[in-house]
Design a protein around this motif. Structure first.
Motif, PDB file in Angstrom:
ATOM      1  N   ALA A  83      -1.088 -22.438 -12.528  1.00  0.00           N
ATOM      2  CA  ALA A  83       0.238 -22.106 -12.874  1.00  0.00           C
ATOM      3  C   ALA A  83       0.777 -20.637 -12.559  1.00  0.00           C
ATOM      4  O   ALA A  83       1.937 -20.473 -11.997  1.00  0.00           O
ATOM      5  N   LEU A  84      -0.239 -19.579 -12.662  1.00  0.00           N
ATOM      6  CA  LEU A  84      -0.099 -18.359 -12.032  1.00  0.00           C
ATOM      7  C   LEU A  84       0.312 -18.337 -10.627  1.00  0.00           C
ATOM      8  O   LEU A  84       1.403 -17.725  -9.870  1.00  0.00           O
ATOM      9  N   GLN A  85      -0.456 -19.055  -9.978  1.00  0.00           N
ATOM     10  CA  GLN A  85      -0.560 -19.326  -8.292  1.00  0.00           C
ATOM     11  C   GLN A  85       0.990 -19.822  -8.135  1.00  0.00           C
ATOM     12  O   GLN A  85       1.581 -19.339  -7.067  1.00  0.00           O
ATOM     13  N   SER A  86       1.536 -20.726  -8.666  1.00  0.00           N
ATOM     14  CA  SER A  86       2.831 -21.653  -8.535  1.00  0.00           C
ATOM     15  C   SER A  86       3.960 -20.416  -8.451  1.00  0.00           C
ATOM     16  O   SER A  86       4.859 -20.948  -8.074  1.00  0.00           O
ATOM     17  N   SER A  87       3.728 -19.671  -9.743  1.00  0.00           N
ATOM     18  CA  SER A  87       4.883 -18.763  -9.926  1.00  0.00           C
ATOM     19  C   SER A  87       4.728 -17.536  -9.269  1.00  0.00           C
ATOM     20  O   SER A  87       5.598 -16.567  -9.126  1.00  0.00           O
ATOM     21  N   GLY A  88       3.705 -17.433  -8.373  1.00  0.00           N
ATOM     22  CA  GLY A  88       3.531 -16.058  -7.513  1.00  0.00           C
ATOM     23  C   GLY A  88       3.137 -14.896  -8.073  1.00  0.00           C
ATOM     24  O   GLY A  88       3.093 -13.711  -7.818  1.00  0.00           O
ATOM     25  N   GLU A  89       2.596 -15.196  -9.408  1.00  0.00           N
ATOM     26  CA  GLU A  89       2.058 -14.130 -10.359  1.00  0.00           C
ATOM     27  C   GLU A  89       0.529 -13.759  -9.976  1.00  0.00           C
ATOM     28  O   GLU A  89      -0.133 -14.933  -9.713  1.00  0.00           O
ATOM     29  N   THR A 113      -5.168 -15.272  -7.651  1.00  0.00           N
ATOM     30  CA  THR A 113      -4.578 -15.029  -9.115  1.00  0.00           C
ATOM     31  C   THR A 113      -5.083 -14.003  -9.724  1.00  0.00           C
ATOM     32  O   THR A 113      -4.398 -13.596 -10.392  1.00  0.00           O
TER      33      THR A 113
END
Length: 138
Positions: A83-89, A113
């Motif tokens: 989820a972090l990776q998908s949001s670029g965070e 991430t």
């Protein structure tokens, strides 16, 4: 991102440490055990550590707050990191206690991430993830 607290079994919530003591100190510990003040050496050592932690509890509390540590047990799942990776965070792990990264997290996902890792206590992760994050673990 969702971070989940781990609930570990009572017998599963400790880490083994090794200490070196002088023979006189060890003899005094054995005497106190023999006289019934403590059930065994470990009981005395745990009690002494808890007493010291209680003495310094305010310093610990202030430092945890100032440095924004999470206090306790934190688990990072593959879904959390995806989820972090998908949001670029990215994630800065700062835990006083235990941080655990799921076994199904790949080294590549961890590198993409997790920006930094500071764990005062124990870090549980696969050997491959620990190796990948070696330069980010402080």
């Amino acid at each position: 991102m969702s971070v989940h607290e781990l609930r570990r079994k009572t017998g599963d919530s400790s880490e083994k440490i090794t200490i070196n003591l002088g023979v006189v100190d060890l003899g005094q510990i054995d005497l106190l055990v023999q006289e019934g003040f403590y059930s065994n050496r470990t009981d005395l050592i745990r009690t002494a550590i808890r007493n010291q932690l209680a003495t310094h509890a305010e310093v610990v509390r202030e430092t945890v707050t100032r440095k924004a540590f999470v206090l306790g047990l934190e688990h990072y799942s593959r879904a959390d990191l995806e989820a972090l990776q998908s949001s670029g965070e990215t994630l800065q792990i700062q835990v006083l206690g235990m941080a655990s990264i799921a076994d199904d997290v790949s080294p590549e996902l961890a590198l993409a991430t997790i920006e930094s890792v500071v764990v005062l206590g124990a870090l549980h992760a696969s050997a491959a993830v620990k190796a990948a994050l070696a330069d980010r673990i402080h």
